[in-house]
Write a protein that holds these residues in place. Sequence first.
Motif, short mmCIF file in Angstrom:
data_model
loop_
_atom_site.label_atom_id
_atom_site.label_comp_id
_atom_site.label_asym_id
_atom_site.label_seq_id
_atom_site.Cartn_x
_atom_site.Cartn_y
_atom_site.Cartn_z
N ALA A 182 0.80 -1.23 -0.02
CA ALA A 182 0.06 -0.05 -0.03
C ALA A 182 0.76 1.31 -0.04
O ALA A 182 0.74 2.13 0.81
N GLY A 183 1.70 1.23 -1.07
CA GLY A 183 2.68 2.59 -1.16
C GLY A 183 3.49 2.79 0.04
O GLY A 183 3.96 1.69 0.62
N ASN A 184 3.96 3.87 0.10
CA ASN A 184 5.12 4.06 1.24
C ASN A 184 4.40 5.06 2.28
O ASN A 184 5.22 6.01 2.70
N HIS A 185 3.28 5.24 2.37
CA HIS A 185 2.52 6.06 3.37
C HIS A 185 3.19 5.75 4.96
O HIS A 185 3.58 4.79 5.48
N ILE A 186 3.14 6.98 5.54
CA ILE A 186 3.60 6.98 6.91
C ILE A 186 2.42 6.84 7.90
O ILE A 186 2.44 6.30 9.02
N SER A 187 1.10 7.01 7.53
CA SER A 187 0.07 6.67 8.46
C SER A 187 -1.25 6.48 7.66
O SER A 187 -1.44 6.84 6.49
N LYS A 188 -2.12 6.11 8.41
CA LYS A 188 -3.61 5.85 7.90
C LYS A 188 -4.21 7.24 7.52
O LYS A 188 -4.97 7.39 6.57
N LYS A 189 -3.94 8.10 8.26
CA LYS A 189 -4.35 9.51 8.24
C LYS A 189 -3.98 10.06 7.00
O LYS A 189 -4.75 10.64 6.25
N GLU A 190 -2.93 9.97 6.71
CA GLU A 190 -2.18 10.37 5.50
C GLU A 190 -3.01 9.68 4.17
O GLU A 190 -3.40 10.48 3.20
N LEU A 242 10.70 -7.14 9.88
CA LEU A 242 10.59 -6.97 8.68
C LEU A 242 11.81 -6.31 8.05
O LEU A 242 12.08 -4.97 8.67
N THR A 243 11.97 -6.43 6.85
CA THR A 243 13.12 -5.73 6.22
C THR A 243 12.29 -4.57 5.26
O THR A 243 12.67 -3.40 5.39
N TYR A 244 11.55 -5.07 4.21
CA TYR A 244 11.03 -4.00 3.21
C TYR A 244 9.74 -3.28 3.80
O TYR A 244 9.31 -2.44 3.02
N MET A 245 9.02 -4.23 4.25
CA MET A 245 7.69 -3.73 4.80
C MET A 245 7.62 -3.27 5.97
O MET A 245 8.19 -3.13 6.91
N LYS A 246 6.45 -2.30 6.12
CA LYS A 246 6.33 -1.48 7.38
C LYS A 246 4.79 -1.35 7.33
O LYS A 246 4.06 -1.02 6.69
N GLU A 247 4.39 -1.74 8.69
CA GLU A 247 2.82 -1.67 9.10
C GLU A 247 2.25 -0.07 8.90
O GLU A 247 2.98 0.65 9.56
N VAL A 248 1.26 0.27 8.42
CA VAL A 248 0.80 1.50 8.37
C VAL A 248 -0.24 1.59 9.44
O VAL A 248 -1.07 1.02 9.49
N LYS A 249 -0.05 2.47 10.34
CA LYS A 249 -0.99 2.65 11.54
C LYS A 249 -1.70 3.87 11.63
O LYS A 249 -1.18 4.85 11.11
#
Length: 348
Positions: A271-279, A341-348
């Motif tokens: 889901a892209g490289n977003h920093i938050s669900k708000k974004e 995780l290496t490349y993935m990051k959870e968007v919260k």
Amino acid sequence: MKSRIFLILAICALISCKRESKISSSQWISVSEYVQYNETGEALKLKSGNFTYDFKKNQIPFKKVILLNASMAGYISELGAEDLIIGVSSPEYIFSEKIQGKIKRGSIQNVGNEQKYDVEKIISLKPDAIFTNHIASFDNTYQLLKNNGIQVIFLDEYKEQKPLEKTAYLKLFGKLFGIDKKAEAEYTEIEKNYNELRKLALKAKEKPLVLANEMYGDVWYLPGGKTSVANYISDANAQYILNNNTEEKAVPMSFEEVFSKAKSVKYWVNAGNHISKKEMLNMNPFYGKLNVFNKGYVYGIGGREKEKANDFFESGIVRADWVLKDYIKIFHPELLPDYQLTYMKEVK
């Protein structure tokens, strides 16, 4: 008269058989679906997509190369062959610290970007070869470089849809750089890791439903059911939302179409490289209607970023094992309890 016709046909058949024997596919070693090579005592022939190259033995291994794609840097970094690079385009998109260090020290030159390459600088650097994806709009530029004796090699690794076949380009670079054994060893290790991870994923008790990618404007470009993303999800023992689809390219859908298919989705990846669900909501309020956005898990590809550079599109192209490990950790965290995780990051 008939006998003469039959004789002519027989001769033609024999000639065609002889010609076929010279270019028999059995003589070609397959690296991936799109890349093959044929090595003789005097030359190395390469097929890459629709392009064919003939290298004399005195032309290889290459000692000075220019890269016009960040993904190419991933292969060269994996082989520890950064010293062969003398130029890159769009250096801001390259993640490798070693390559960035060489750019800052001036041993690797900036040769432009995908809007305009600095042809004069490229020619002055006198590279043995340039590696790039083929972009039709740059055909005149490519021809100008070729006219100046520069070998332009098109490698469209992004078309490869089997993860390990993307990795297998290591073998090709190893062949062209004279480090075959190292490249084979690197590939074998990644392949071994990947296959062991795929077996591990089969131990999972659940097979969750997965959504991928995001919307651009009014269109959601879902990976087709035969794309590399779909293959990763399958190898991680999860069920992709378009698993019955047979496309090897993106499938455009409206939000309504995705919404109707995504009611039971538990994970949303890439889901892209977003920093938050708000974004994400600020960019597209429709996301708030999805169950997976509110009650499931959303993961982007922002795990390894530096400004404009994202290592998912660099080392992630090569390290299929690390990418698969990320997906398994997301879908089946109990199988890899200590892995980060290496490349993935959870968007919260």
